[in-house]
Write an enzyme that holds these catalytic residues in place. Structure first.
Site, mmCIF file in Angstrom:
data_model
loop_
_atom_site.group_PDB
_atom_site.id
_atom_site.type_symbol
_atom_site.label_atom_id
_atom_site.label_comp_id
_atom_site.label_asym_id
_atom_site.label_seq_id
_atom_site.Cartn_x
_atom_site.Cartn_y
_atom_site.Cartn_z
ATOM 1 N N GLY A 87 5.704 3.863 5.220
ATOM 2 C CA GLY A 87 5.664 4.862 6.275
ATOM 3 C C GLY A 87 7.060 5.181 6.765
ATOM 4 O O GLY A 87 8.070 4.777 6.178
ATOM 5 N N GLY A 88 7.124 5.918 7.867
ATOM 6 C CA GLY A 88 8.409 6.343 8.394
ATOM 7 C C GLY A 88 9.269 5.199 8.885
ATOM 8 O O GLY A 88 10.492 5.307 8.904
ATOM 9 N N PRO A 90 7.406 -0.531 5.304
ATOM 10 C CA PRO A 90 6.320 -0.627 4.324
ATOM 11 C C PRO A 90 5.019 -1.101 4.967
ATOM 12 O O PRO A 90 5.021 -1.739 6.021
ATOM 13 C CB PRO A 90 6.850 -1.660 3.323
ATOM 14 C CG PRO A 90 7.780 -2.513 4.132
ATOM 15 C CD PRO A 90 8.414 -1.605 5.135
ATOM 16 N N VAL A 91 3.916 -0.807 4.287
ATOM 17 C CA VAL A 91 2.590 -1.226 4.727
ATOM 18 C C VAL A 91 1.958 -2.044 3.615
ATOM 19 O O VAL A 91 1.985 -1.644 2.442
ATOM 20 C CB VAL A 91 1.698 -0.015 5.070
ATOM 21 C CG1 VAL A 91 0.332 -0.480 5.552
ATOM 22 C CG2 VAL A 91 2.368 0.859 6.123
ATOM 23 N N ASP A 147 3.813 13.688 15.613
ATOM 24 C CA ASP A 147 4.051 13.502 14.175
ATOM 25 C C ASP A 147 2.737 13.559 13.393
ATOM 26 O O ASP A 147 2.502 12.743 12.506
ATOM 27 C CB ASP A 147 4.766 12.177 13.920
ATOM 28 C CG ASP A 147 5.395 12.129 12.532
ATOM 29 O OD1 ASP A 147 5.669 13.208 11.969
ATOM 30 O OD2 ASP A 147 5.611 11.022 12.008
ATOM 31 N N LYS A 188 1.744 -3.508 8.903
ATOM 32 C CA LYS A 188 2.877 -2.586 8.948
ATOM 33 C C LYS A 188 4.119 -3.366 9.374
ATOM 34 O O LYS A 188 4.169 -3.911 10.475
ATOM 35 C CB LYS A 188 2.570 -1.463 9.941
ATOM 36 C CG LYS A 188 3.598 -0.360 9.990
ATOM 37 C CD LYS A 188 3.095 0.739 10.932
ATOM 38 C CE LYS A 188 4.075 1.893 11.027
ATOM 39 N NZ LYS A 188 3.585 2.931 11.955
ATOM 40 N N LEU A 244 0.813 -1.212 0.000
ATOM 41 C CA LEU A 244 0.000 0.000 0.000
ATOM 42 C C LEU A 244 0.846 1.262 0.000
ATOM 43 O O LEU A 244 0.402 2.324 -0.446
ATOM 44 C CB LEU A 244 -0.922 0.018 1.226
ATOM 45 C CG LEU A 244 -1.934 -1.117 1.334
ATOM 46 C CD1 LEU A 244 -2.661 -1.055 2.669
ATOM 47 C CD2 LEU A 244 -2.931 -1.057 0.186
ATOM 48 N N GLY A 245 2.053 1.192 0.505
ATOM 49 C CA GLY A 245 2.920 2.357 0.592
ATOM 50 C C GLY A 245 4.004 2.119 1.620
ATOM 51 O O GLY A 245 4.211 0.992 2.094
#
Length: 847
Positions: free
Chosen positions: A537-538, A541-542, A653, A556, A534-535
């Site tokens: 994150g910091g 990956p997710v 954040d 996650k 899906l993308g």
């Protein structure tokens, strides 16, 4: 002569002005000889709250069908709260509404009676019809009230009405006020919606002797509106202005006045509660909220799309063809008969219906379980021994036996119901019993063989793991003696993973979050395939995953090959597990496997907010109304973190990429890896390690490492301005001067051109006053001095109240202007920087 003419003109003008004033002055009542004509003439209550007259329903203009109704005065769009002739409209503008000579209320058209309201007869006919500020239309005979519209509601319930034996009946459609299919009424303290003769929805109710069967409880303010005991005279000029505690809706403790509160039975079958023009609550929320959505022995799960219904274990659809066609009313039927060897599966449900009886003798769960096994018709039981009253009062039953199960729903409410479902033994051991006379004995042998095999495999795995662990430690120790630098991270990573497992086990009782098997996660994500990604994150990956049964999850994957991110992993598991709010993402579980650290969340089909508002095409999905709804949701989620949760939490954040959107575009704050708990009554803290995202960090945090609830307020202000403009704060450039979004917003605000900042694609849908309020609140949130920024409770009040006076903002932080001169460019490649705040960011770990 000239003087006489001037005097005459003066008197004529005066008379005309007086006549005009009397003609234009609104009236709130009519009598027998003074009816109301359909010529834009209306009655307006004394306090200018309600208006009565003829109207054509919106969207039905071409039909020219006219009705007599009551609506809120000058509220846009026009909101009808009562209709007289809902099933008998008038064609054209010939209508007259008033009191007839026989004392009844009638509507005429060319002297023909179209509609009549029969009222009690009196000895005299000195009758007056008056519209009150409560929205009630009263017919007086002298000083006696002989009829009122509050006794005959249509689809809307107003404060001051009394339901009793009355019901609200929906319109046929939004453009036709005729009697529709849906009705709402109260029956023995249970709120019900009927679709003609079929029960469509009902509120929470108590089952046998005090056990709650439904967790769909009405918000306090909605329930309170039915128990208003003020007299009619007390409510004139006051009703409709209701004091609202918003904790009834989203666990947000905030109070505000609601000038126009009402409950509406919608033509689509939803009962809705409105405050002013805002829809605060409605039921049924989804398919699973409908009554008995999946039939007998069927269980509803909103996460299973498109097939929400499933049969309980041990049951099958009563009609497979109907289920394939999406019709579940026939429910499910048991596959095998009950036996004494049956076992029980534990189900966590938010709704249980059907027939249940209490078993008073059971003081232990084993007794309750055996009682269910002894009853041929027992399908399940609930044993509740955790209530304080039951612990001290043995007369209160703990055991409830179900002989019929329906209207079941899986969910994650604050107070789940634990149902023990009776299933065949084979469903527990995952092995079918053999047929024939020796079946029972063979089945026992099979079970013993399985248990023995599993035990042996477990012993071998433990031995192998211990051996590998021993060899790894020897290698690390040996390499360390030789001065090897590469071996040190391996030891650190291993020891850190061991500590993570120990810490999670220590806190497991407190967090109550399940641990998942790594192989199940691999299967759900197709071995973390790129197709399911899906993308990123910091901290990793997710992926999108799907469990058996169709439930979708977000996976996650954190820092798989080093110790980086472990602190954030522990922080997120411990924090988010203790938070329950509709605007915070829900953590479903976690997994620790070697160097793998994995978090499982509810799946958000509409991705993150930044993926929509910064995308040229996707942003069209969010008109101004939805964006304002998202802004309010984020604000309420932050308020919960800062004030209303058990812990005072600073997110640290907050940004658009950390705002996720569910299927109904509800915003949910995510990523609590950097969040911090502030003990006691403190509202600020400091750190030597500044972490966060450029463009969203407040100046006092970025420069000095000081963070507080006002740091989150700053981030929220940036997010709000990004939502309004559809542009990122960082990397945004003005044609005239190079600056960020905050500086651009401030310049436009200072020049009274704030509306120029609005996303051009919102021009048609936005409400200018609302946009101006949001822009001003956003600028108040990003002021340099934290003390000047409002708290989130104040922000929520500012956003929701149109009448609240807002202070003027001062210049935002980080308003950078860079001017590159031709002269300097020839001798240097570095541009001159002019900053009104003279800030320099250092010691920042960007994400």
């Amino acid at each position: 002569m000239h003087s006489h003419s001037t005097l005459s003109s003066f008197f004529i003008t005066t008379i005309l002005l007086v006549f005009y004033h009397l003609k234009c002055e609104a009236r709130d009542s009519i009598n027998v000889g003074n009816p109301l004509k359909d010529s834009r003439e209306t009655l307006i209550s004394a306090g200018n709250r309600f208006e009565l007259g003829f109207f054509t329903p919106q969207g039905n203009d071409k039909s020219h069908k006219r009705h007599v109704g009551i609506w809120y005065y000058k509220l846009t769009p026009r909101t009808i709260v009562w209709v007289a002739n809902r099933d008998k409209p008038i064609s054209g503008s010939c209508g007259v509404f008033g009191i007839s000579e026989d004392g009844n209320l009638k509507i005429w058209c060319n002297k023909e009676v179209i509609f009549s309201i029969a009222v009690p007869k009196m000895s005299t006919f000195n009758r007056t019809l008056q519209l009150l500020d409560s929205g009630n239309l009263l017919l007086f005979d002298g000083n006696t009230t002989v009829w009122q519209s509050f006794d005959s509601p249509t689809d809307t319930f107003l404060p001051g009405m009394k339901m009793n034996d009355m019901e609200l009946i929906s319109w046929i459609s939004p453009s036709d006020p005729g009697r529709g299919n849906f009705s709402f009424r109260i029956d023995q303290d249970v709120y019900r919606i009927q679709n003609r003769s079929t029960l469509y929805w009902k509120s929470g109710e108590l089952g046998p002797r005090g056990i709650f069967l439904y967790n769909e409880k009405l918000p306090n303010v909605v329930a309170q509106i039915f128990s208003d005991n003020h007299t009619q005279s007390d409510q004139v000029g006051q009703l409709g202005q209701t004091y609202i505690n918003y904790s009834s809706f989203s666990n947000v403790t905030r109070a505000s006045y609601c000038n126009y509160s009402r409950l509406v039975m919608n033509s689509s079958g939803k009962i809705q509660y409105y405050c002013n023009s805002s829809l605060l609550w409605f039921e049924p929320r989804n398919f699973c909220s409908e009554y008995d959505a999946c039939g007998k022995f069927g269980i509803c799960n909103t996460t299973n799309k498109p097939m929400y219904c499933q049969c309980l274990q041990g049951f099958k659809p009563a009609s497979s063809e109907d289920w394939k066609a999406g019709t579940y009313s026939d429910g499910c039927e048991r596959e095998t008969r009950h036996t004494k060897d049956d076992r029980f599966l534990n189900l966590k449900l938010m709704k249980i219906g059907g027939q249940a009886t209490s078993f008073d003798q059971a003081q232990e769960e084993a007794t309750c379980r055996n009682e269910c096994l002894s009853r041929p018709k027992c399908e399940a039981y609930i044993y509740k021994a955790d209530a304080s009253k039951r612990e001290t009062d043995n007369s209160v039953p703990k055991c409830y036996i179900w002989t019929d199960l329906k209207d079941l729903q899986i969910g994650y409410p604050d107070d789940e119901l634990n149902l023990s479902l009776r299933v065949p033994f084979s469903y527990i051991v995952s092995a079918n019993p053999s047929k024939g006379s020796g079946g029972s004995r063979n089945n026992s042998r099979t079970i013993y063989a399985i248990v023995l095999t599993v035990s042996l495999v477990g012993v071998v795995l433990v031995f192998c793991s211990s051996y590998v662990l021993h060899q790894r430690r020897r290698m690390v120790d040996g390499s360390g003696n030789q001065g090897s630098i590469e071996a040190i991270p391996m030891l650190s990573s291993y020891e850190r993973e061991r500590q993570v497992n120990e810490m999670l086990h220590e806190t497991d009782k407190g967090i109550d979050i399940p641990s998942y098997n790594f192989n199940i996660i691999l299967s759900a994500t197709d071995n973390f395939s790129d197709a399911n990604k899906l993308g990123r994150g910091g901290f990793g990956p997710v992926y999108k995953g799907k469990f058996p049964g169709g439930r979708e999850i977000a996976v996650k994957r954190l820092s798989s090959c080093s110790s980086q991110g472990i602190d954030e992993f522990l922080n997120e598991v411990n924090l988010i597990a203790k938070l329950q709010h509709r605007n915070l993402v829900r953590l479903l579980g976690y997994c620790i496997k070697d160097n793998e650290k994995i978090l499982l969340y509810e799946y958000m089909p509409n991705r993150s907010l930044d993926a929509i508002i910064f995308d040229h095409n996707a942003c069209l999905l969010l008109d101004w109304k939805k964006r304002f709804y998202i802004i309010l949701g984020i604000a309420r989620g932050l308020l919960y973190l800062h004030q209303d949760s058990r812990l005072r939490i600073i997110h640290r954040d907050l940004k658009t990429s950390n705002i996720l959107l569910d299927e109904e575009m509800n915003p949910k704050i995510s990523d609590f890896g950097l969040a911090r708990i502030i003990e006691g009554k403190r509202i600020e803290a400091s750190t030597n390690k500044v972490v966060g995202t450029f463009g969203y960090m407040s100046p006092e945090y970025a420069l000095d490492g000081k963070f507080s609830i006002k740091s989150d307020v700053f981030s929220f202000g940036v997010v709000m301005l990004e939502i309004i403009s559809g542009r990122k704060n960082t990397g945004f450039y003005d044609p005239q001067e190079v600056m960020n979004l905050l500086g651009y917003a401030w310049r436009l605000w200072s020049e009274d051109k704030a509306l120029d900042m609005v996303d051009p694609r919102l021009k048609e849908s936005c409400e200018k006053s609302q946009v101006m309020t949001c822009t001003k609140v956003g600028l108040l949130c990003v002021q340099v001095d934290p003390n000047d920024r409002p708290s989130m409770s104040t922000v929520v009040t500012m956003l929701a109240s149109e009448s609240t006076a807002l202070p003027n903002p001062t210049q935002p932080a980080f308003v950078l202007r860079r001017r590159i001169s031709v002269a300097s460019s020839s001798s240097s490649t570095k541009p001159d920087t002019i900053s009104s705040n003279e800030l320099t960011i250092s010691m920042v770990q960007g994400r």
